[in-house]
Design a protein around this motif. Structure first.
Motif, PDB file in Angstrom:
ATOM      1  N   MET A 147     -19.294  13.073  -8.457  1.00 35.08           N
ATOM      2  CA  MET A 147     -17.857  13.087  -8.281  1.00 35.08           C
ATOM      3  C   MET A 147     -17.417  11.780  -7.681  1.00 35.08           C
ATOM      4  O   MET A 147     -18.120  11.206  -6.880  1.00 35.08           O
ATOM      5  N   SER A 148     -16.253  11.352  -8.047  1.00 32.91           N
ATOM      6  CA  SER A 148     -15.692  10.259  -7.283  1.00 32.91           C
ATOM      7  C   SER A 148     -15.001  10.887  -6.076  1.00 32.91           C
ATOM      8  O   SER A 148     -14.911  12.104  -5.953  1.00 32.91           O
ATOM      9  N   LEU A 149     -14.551  10.076  -5.194  1.00 35.33           N
ATOM     10  CA  LEU A 149     -13.910  10.541  -3.977  1.00 35.33           C
ATOM     11  C   LEU A 149     -12.405  10.340  -4.076  1.00 35.33           C
ATOM     12  O   LEU A 149     -11.934   9.558  -4.905  1.00 35.33           O
ATOM     13  N   ILE A 150     -11.660  11.030  -3.233  1.00 38.23           N
ATOM     14  CA  ILE A 150     -10.215  10.832  -3.141  1.00 38.23           C
ATOM     15  C   ILE A 150      -9.852  10.679  -1.670  1.00 38.23           C
ATOM     16  O   ILE A 150     -10.590  11.107  -0.787  1.00 38.23           O
ATOM     17  N   ILE A 151      -8.709  10.061  -1.430  1.00 36.34           N
ATOM     18  CA  ILE A 151      -8.185   9.955  -0.074  1.00 36.34           C
ATOM     19  C   ILE A 151      -6.972  10.868  -0.007  1.00 36.34           C
ATOM     20  O   ILE A 151      -6.052  10.759  -0.819  1.00 36.34           O
ATOM     21  N   THR A 152      -6.984  11.784   0.948  1.00 36.08           N
ATOM     22  CA  THR A 152      -5.896  12.759   1.068  1.00 36.08           C
ATOM     23  C   THR A 152      -4.747  12.190   1.902  1.00 36.08           C
ATOM     24  O   THR A 152      -4.882  11.129   2.529  1.00 36.08           O
ATOM     25  N   ASP A 153      -3.656  12.938   1.936  1.00 40.76           N
ATOM     26  CA  ASP A 153      -2.489  12.460   2.669  1.00 40.76           C
ATOM     27  C   ASP A 153      -2.650  12.524   4.185  1.00 40.76           C
ATOM     28  O   ASP A 153      -1.742  12.154   4.924  1.00 40.76           O
ATOM     29  N   GLU A 154      -3.817  12.956   4.656  1.00 42.24           N
ATOM     30  CA  GLU A 154      -4.106  12.857   6.089  1.00 42.24           C
ATOM     31  C   GLU A 154      -4.465  11.427   6.493  1.00 42.24           C
ATOM     32  O   GLU A 154      -4.608  11.128   7.677  1.00 42.24           O
ATOM     33  N   CYS A 155      -4.595  10.535   5.513  1.00 40.67           N
ATOM     34  CA  CYS A 155      -4.933   9.130   5.765  1.00 40.67           C
ATOM     35  C   CYS A 155      -3.931   8.524   6.753  1.00 40.67           C
ATOM     36  O   CYS A 155      -2.717   8.704   6.611  1.00 40.67           O
ATOM     37  N   ILE A 156      -4.454   7.794   7.738  1.00 34.48           N
ATOM     38  CA  ILE A 156      -3.603   7.166   8.749  1.00 34.48           C
ATOM     39  C   ILE A 156      -3.506   5.651   8.533  1.00 34.48           C
ATOM     40  O   ILE A 156      -3.014   4.928   9.393  1.00 34.48           O
ATOM     41  N   ASN A 157      -3.969   5.169   7.388  1.00 34.23           N
ATOM     42  CA  ASN A 157      -3.900   3.740   7.060  1.00 34.23           C
ATOM     43  C   ASN A 157      -4.533   2.868   8.138  1.00 34.23           C
ATOM     44  O   ASN A 157      -3.997   1.841   8.529  1.00 34.23           O
ATOM     45  N   CYS A 158      -5.699   3.269   8.584  1.00 30.43           N
ATOM     46  CA  CYS A 158      -6.369   2.530   9.660  1.00 30.43           C
ATOM     47  C   CYS A 158      -7.105   1.291   9.153  1.00 30.43           C
ATOM     48  O   CYS A 158      -7.573   0.483   9.949  1.00 30.43           O
ATOM     49  N   ASP A 159      -7.224   1.144   7.845  1.00 28.34           N
ATOM     50  CA  ASP A 159      -7.808  -0.041   7.216  1.00 28.34           C
ATOM     51  C   ASP A 159      -9.324  -0.163   7.329  1.00 28.34           C
ATOM     52  O   ASP A 159      -9.865  -1.212   7.008  1.00 28.34           O
ATOM     53  N   VAL A 160     -10.027   0.857   7.772  1.00 26.80           N
ATOM     54  CA  VAL A 160     -11.472   0.700   7.927  1.00 26.80           C
ATOM     55  C   VAL A 160     -12.256   0.984   6.640  1.00 26.80           C
ATOM     56  O   VAL A 160     -13.353   0.477   6.469  1.00 26.80           O
ATOM     57  N   CYS A 161     -11.699   1.775   5.734  1.00 30.10           N
ATOM     58  CA  CYS A 161     -12.451   2.143   4.530  1.00 30.10           C
ATOM     59  C   CYS A 161     -12.490   1.031   3.485  1.00 30.10           C
ATOM     60  O   CYS A 161     -13.516   0.810   2.846  1.00 30.10           O
ATOM     61  N   GLU A 162     -11.386   0.343   3.286  1.00 34.40           N
ATOM     62  CA  GLU A 162     -11.287  -0.643   2.210  1.00 34.40           C
ATOM     63  C   GLU A 162     -12.402  -1.698   2.242  1.00 34.40           C
ATOM     64  O   GLU A 162     -13.072  -1.919   1.236  1.00 34.40           O
ATOM     65  N   PRO A 163     -12.644  -2.352   3.374  1.00 36.23           N
ATOM     66  CA  PRO A 163     -13.700  -3.382   3.372  1.00 36.23           C
ATOM     67  C   PRO A 163     -15.117  -2.827   3.247  1.00 36.23           C
ATOM     68  O   PRO A 163     -16.044  -3.570   2.934  1.00 36.23           O
ATOM     69  N   GLU A 164     -15.301  -1.525   3.474  1.00 34.11           N
ATOM     70  CA  GLU A 164     -16.628  -0.926   3.389  1.00 34.11           C
ATOM     71  C   GLU A 164     -17.048  -0.613   1.962  1.00 34.11           C
ATOM     72  O   GLU A 164     -18.229  -0.396   1.701  1.00 34.11           O
ATOM     73  N   CYS A 165     -16.109  -0.568   1.021  1.00 35.42           N
ATOM     74  CA  CYS A 165     -16.426  -0.159  -0.348  1.00 35.42           C
ATOM     75  C   CYS A 165     -17.110  -1.291  -1.111  1.00 35.42           C
ATOM     76  O   CYS A 165     -16.497  -2.330  -1.359  1.00 35.42           O
ATOM     77  N   PRO A 166     -18.358  -1.103  -1.512  1.00 31.10           N
ATOM     78  CA  PRO A 166     -19.077  -2.163  -2.224  1.00 31.10           C
ATOM     79  C   PRO A 166     -18.596  -2.362  -3.665  1.00 31.10           C
ATOM     80  O   PRO A 166     -18.917  -3.369  -4.285  1.00 31.10           O
ATOM     81  N   ASN A 167     -17.816  -1.422  -4.183  1.00 30.21           N
ATOM     82  CA  ASN A 167     -17.335  -1.513  -5.568  1.00 30.21           C
ATOM     83  C   ASN A 167     -15.867  -1.925  -5.659  1.00 30.21           C
ATOM     84  O   ASN A 167     -15.295  -1.915  -6.741  1.00 30.21           O
TER      85      ASN A 167
ATOM     86  N   GLU B  28     -18.286   7.600   5.850  1.00 31.20           N
ATOM     87  CA  GLU B  28     -18.983   7.352   7.121  1.00 31.20           C
ATOM     88  C   GLU B  28     -18.061   6.753   8.177  1.00 31.20           C
ATOM     89  O   GLU B  28     -18.191   7.074   9.356  1.00 31.20           O
ATOM     90  N   VAL B  29     -17.124   5.875   7.777  1.00 30.19           N
ATOM     91  CA  VAL B  29     -16.285   5.181   8.755  1.00 30.19           C
ATOM     92  C   VAL B  29     -14.927   5.824   8.977  1.00 30.19           C
ATOM     93  O   VAL B  29     -14.238   5.480   9.934  1.00 30.19           O
ATOM     94  N   CYS B  30     -14.531   6.773   8.136  1.00 31.32           N
ATOM     95  CA  CYS B  30     -13.198   7.376   8.242  1.00 31.32           C
ATOM     96  C   CYS B  30     -13.057   8.171   9.540  1.00 31.32           C
ATOM     97  O   CYS B  30     -13.786   9.137   9.759  1.00 31.32           O
ATOM     98  N   PRO B  31     -12.086   7.800  10.392  1.00 33.43           N
ATOM     99  CA  PRO B  31     -11.941   8.506  11.672  1.00 33.43           C
ATOM    100  C   PRO B  31     -11.229   9.856  11.572  1.00 33.43           C
ATOM    101  O   PRO B  31     -11.265  10.635  12.515  1.00 33.43           O
ATOM    102  N   VAL B  32     -10.586  10.134  10.432  1.00 33.56           N
ATOM    103  CA  VAL B  32      -9.842  11.394  10.312  1.00 33.56           C
ATOM    104  C   VAL B  32     -10.399  12.311   9.235  1.00 33.56           C
ATOM    105  O   VAL B  32      -9.809  13.338   8.927  1.00 33.56           O
TER     106      VAL B  32
END
Length: 82
Positions: free
Chosen positions: A1-21, A52-56
């Motif tokens: 499965m691919s992943l999705i980001i739900t509307d609980e996202c707080i736009n903390c910016d930690v996930c984007e730089p972690e994605c190798p793709n 792994e890095v998502c705080p919420v």
């Protein structure tokens, strides 16, 4: 499965730089995952780095995009060939 980001996202910016793709980018209101680029980090890591890095804890599997580990590996190989 691919992943999705739900509307609980707080736009903390930690996930984007972690994605190798480079599958994660800022959408209109929250971050979004491009399902054509998401391999759940198969080929790179044992666990999805964004999860792994998502705080919420707002990055679940996308039930509309069910993919096996083999399919994710094929997607990874195609992305690396680009």
């Amino acid at each position: 499965m691919s992943l999705i980001i739900t509307d609980e996202c707080i736009n903390c910016d930690v996930c984007e730089p972690e994605c190798p793709n480079d599958a994660i980018s800022m959408g209109d209101e929250i971050y979004e995952i491009d399902p054509d680029r998401c391999t759940e980090c198969v080929g790179h890591f044992d666990e999805p780095q964004c999860v792994e890095v998502c705080p919420v804890d707002c990055i679940p599997n996308d039930p509309d995009r069910v993919e096996s580990k083999d399919e994710l590996m094929l997607k990874y190989e195609a992305l690396m060939a680009e």
